[in-house]
Enzyme design. Structure first.
Site, PDB file in Angstrom:
ATOM      1  N   SER A  52       0.842  -1.199   0.000  1.00 42.37           N
ATOM      2  CA  SER A  52       0.000   0.000   0.000  1.00 42.37           C
ATOM      3  C   SER A  52       0.879   1.251   0.000  1.00 42.37           C
ATOM      4  CB  SER A  52      -0.941  -0.001   1.212  1.00 42.37           C
ATOM      5  OG  SER A  52      -0.225  -0.289   2.399  1.00 42.37           O
ATOM      6  N   LYS A 120       5.062 -11.343   3.212  1.00 41.93           N
ATOM      7  CA  LYS A 120       3.637 -11.624   3.015  1.00 41.93           C
ATOM      8  C   LYS A 120       3.365 -11.723   1.519  1.00 41.93           C
ATOM      9  CE  LYS A 120       0.182  -8.399   3.784  1.00 41.93           C
ATOM     10  NZ  LYS A 120      -0.454  -8.286   2.457  1.00 41.93           N
ATOM     11  N   GLU A 122       0.132 -12.501  -1.519  1.00 47.03           N
ATOM     12  CA  GLU A 122      -1.302 -12.612  -1.812  1.00 47.03           C
ATOM     13  C   GLU A 122      -1.570 -13.894  -2.602  1.00 47.03           C
ATOM     14  OE1 GLU A 122      -2.721  -9.079  -3.775  1.00 47.03           O
ATOM     15  OE2 GLU A 122      -1.994  -7.767  -2.176  1.00 47.03           O
ATOM     16  N   GLU A 189      -8.796 -10.021   4.038  1.00 49.95           N
ATOM     17  CA  GLU A 189      -9.182  -8.647   3.687  1.00 49.95           C
ATOM     18  C   GLU A 189     -10.579  -8.609   3.073  1.00 49.95           C
ATOM     19  OE1 GLU A 189      -6.218  -6.361   1.601  1.00 49.95           O
ATOM     20  OE2 GLU A 189      -7.606  -4.683   1.274  1.00 49.95           O
TER      21      GLU A 189
END
Ligand code: KIV
Length: 271
Positions: A52, A120, A122, A189
């Site tokens: 982000s 991390k 996704e 999320e």
């Protein structure tokens, strides 16, 4: 243990113990030294150097443009500030999807060049081989399911994910895969709270929610959103603890006024 203090560091084992004791985990993003110092000092357990950064630090519309080199720069700045929290770094888009060797090479670069503690990624079953290869090198991996912003052009929107049964079933099975292969935690999320609760009770590792309700093992927010540095982004799940955009704008406006009127500096503010 930090060479700078006697503070007991948060490890992946600490998070596992917290889940077992029913203690909630507080996670927040940071991308630079000054913010990470405050966030760590305030007692956050996990600091995420999220991709982000692409949005809130660089002003891109999506998380896709940020590079591995840029993530390493942000991560190294954060690591220099932190005495207690576990520092987790997002593998950026394009740094792991190619093949498992590329995923491992990118993860090793993050660990070596930034000093961070974990990565991390996704995705679920489709990135299983890459996760296993990274784990086999001794690098802890956190999973990320539900809304996965690196796939925004596949989904087309940032709306709630896994509302339909088929997608919910796939998410449950992906969570089981991440749990079984040894991820130390899973970010969930923007999914229905009931589904997040089901994932949380079905896996051994801690789940960290963002827009996933209260029945998860911890919460994560983008720090710029929770302190109100960003204004346009206002999803239902976001709680703003400050309104810094307005506060900083007022302070800077006052500075401009003081300079223009020659009120600043005064006699005490000079040599
Ligand atoms: O990049 C990020 O900040 C994230 C959180 C929203 C979980 O992945």
């Amino acid at each position: 243990m930090s060479v700078h203090s006697n503070t007991k560091r948060v490890t992946t084992q600490t998070l596992q113990e917290m889940k077992m004791k029913g203690e909630k985990i507080a996670m927040l993003t940071s991308y630079d030294y000054s913010m990470a110092r405050i966030v760590d000092d305030a007692g956050v357990d996990v600091i995420l150097v999220g991709d982000s950064a692409s949005n809130v630090m660089a002003g891109h519309e999506t998380t896709l443009p940020i590079t591995l080199d840029q993530m390493i720069y942000h991560a190294a700045s954060v690591v220099r500030a932190v005495n207690r929290a576990l520092v987790v770094v997002d593998l950026p888009f394009g740094a792991y999807q190619g093949n498992s060797k590329e995923a491992l090479t990118s993860s090793i670069r993050i660990m070596k060049e930034s000093g961070a503690h974990a990565v991390k990624m996704e995705g679920g079953a489709e990135i299983r081989e890459s996760i296993e290869r990274i784990l086999s090198a001794g690098i802890p991996v956190m999973g990320h399911l539900g809304l996965t912003p690196q796939s925004i052009y596949k989904f087309g929107t940032y709306t709630v994910r896994a509302k339909e049964e088929a997608e919910a079933e796939r998410l449950l099975s992906d969570a089981a895969v991440l749990n079984d292969i040894g991820c130390f935690g899973i970010v969930l999320e923007k999914i229905p709270a009931k589904l997040a609760a089901k994932v949380t009770s079905g896996v051994d590792v801690p789940t960290i929610g963002i827009g996933a309700g209260a029945d998860v093992d911890g919460q994560v927010l983008v720090v710029h959103d929770m302190i109100g540095l960003t204004r346009e982004f206002s999803p239902r799940f976001l709680r703003r603890y400050l309104h810094l955009y307005e506060d900083i704008k007022a302070a800077v406006g006052q500075y401009v006024t003081d300079v223009r009127s020659a009120d600043f500096p005064n006699e005490k503010e000079q040599y």
